[in-house]
Design an enzyme around this catalytic site. Sequence first.
Site, mmCIF file in Angstrom:
data_model
loop_
_atom_site.group_PDB
_atom_site.id
_atom_site.type_symbol
_atom_site.label_atom_id
_atom_site.label_comp_id
_atom_site.label_asym_id
_atom_site.label_seq_id
_atom_site.Cartn_x
_atom_site.Cartn_y
_atom_site.Cartn_z
ATOM 1 N N CYS A 223 0.831 -1.214 0.000
ATOM 2 C CA CYS A 223 0.000 0.000 0.000
ATOM 3 C C CYS A 223 0.862 1.259 0.000
ATOM 4 O O CYS A 223 0.501 2.271 -0.605
ATOM 5 C CB CYS A 223 -0.889 0.029 1.235
ATOM 6 S SG CYS A 223 -1.862 -1.440 1.409
HETATM 7 C C1 BEZ Z 1 0.304 -5.037 2.038
HETATM 8 O O1 BEZ Z 1 1.345 -4.457 1.827
HETATM 9 O O2 BEZ Z 1 -0.758 -4.443 2.087
HETATM 10 C C2 BEZ Z 1 0.284 -6.515 2.182
HETATM 11 C C3 BEZ Z 1 1.340 -7.249 1.701
HETATM 12 C C4 BEZ Z 1 1.292 -8.640 1.815
HETATM 13 C C5 BEZ Z 1 0.225 -9.261 2.416
HETATM 14 C C6 BEZ Z 1 -0.822 -8.491 2.897
HETATM 15 C C7 BEZ Z 1 -0.809 -7.104 2.765
#
Ligand code: BEZ
Length: 211
Positions: free
Chosen positions: A45
């Site tokens: 994100c």
């Molecule tokens: C994330 O960066 O949002 C994320 C990455 C791996 C698994 C779950 C969330």
Amino acid sequence: MALRLGDTAPNFKAQTSEGPIDFYEYLGNGWGILFSHPADYTPVCTTELGKTALLSDEFAKRNTKVLAVSVDPLDKHEGWIKDINETQKTTVNFPLIADSDRNVATLYDMIHPNASATATVRSLFIIGPDKLVKLIITYPASTGRNFVEVLRVLDSLQLTANYSVATPADWKEGEDVIVVPAVSTEDAIKKFPKGVKVVKPYLRYTPQPNK
Ligand code: BEZ
């Protein structure tokens, strides 16, 4: 019930990193992109919000406002945005909704319980000036979105809205487009002065009209 293409995008009021907003007022008469993130301080994100900020000129060129959703509270957003600006070398210049009560996540069906009971999946909605849903893409939490594709779809949607053309598989900006089936070949010849190539009566190409 889950939203589908052509449905009216639900309006909402929300607290955001840029103050309270009414979604429809925020969008005005332009296009909108609403996209969700599993949570604050997550790695994928962080790159996505940074990329969205870096592409702000591209969204502005397309008269498109962006709005992100995360179920974390405002004080958490503030610290995370500082991290995004630092690590992604940008300035987040669009609102990030603090959806702690999951109002927006529920309205837009962003929680898929078999993926996660609490975190939103990576949903993205393109909303037209008529407030109808034009695109829904859902990625898993572990896959960052392809923003080149998001801009490509936006371009395609805007071409359809403005010129009654569709775009073929893997179409890229500047390539020929397809005359939509609702336009007869006779009308297409009048409408597209750059020419119409008829491959089959139902498969007709014309140069991109706004190039
Ligand atoms: C994330 O960066 O949002 C994320 C990455 C791996 C698994 C779950 C969330």
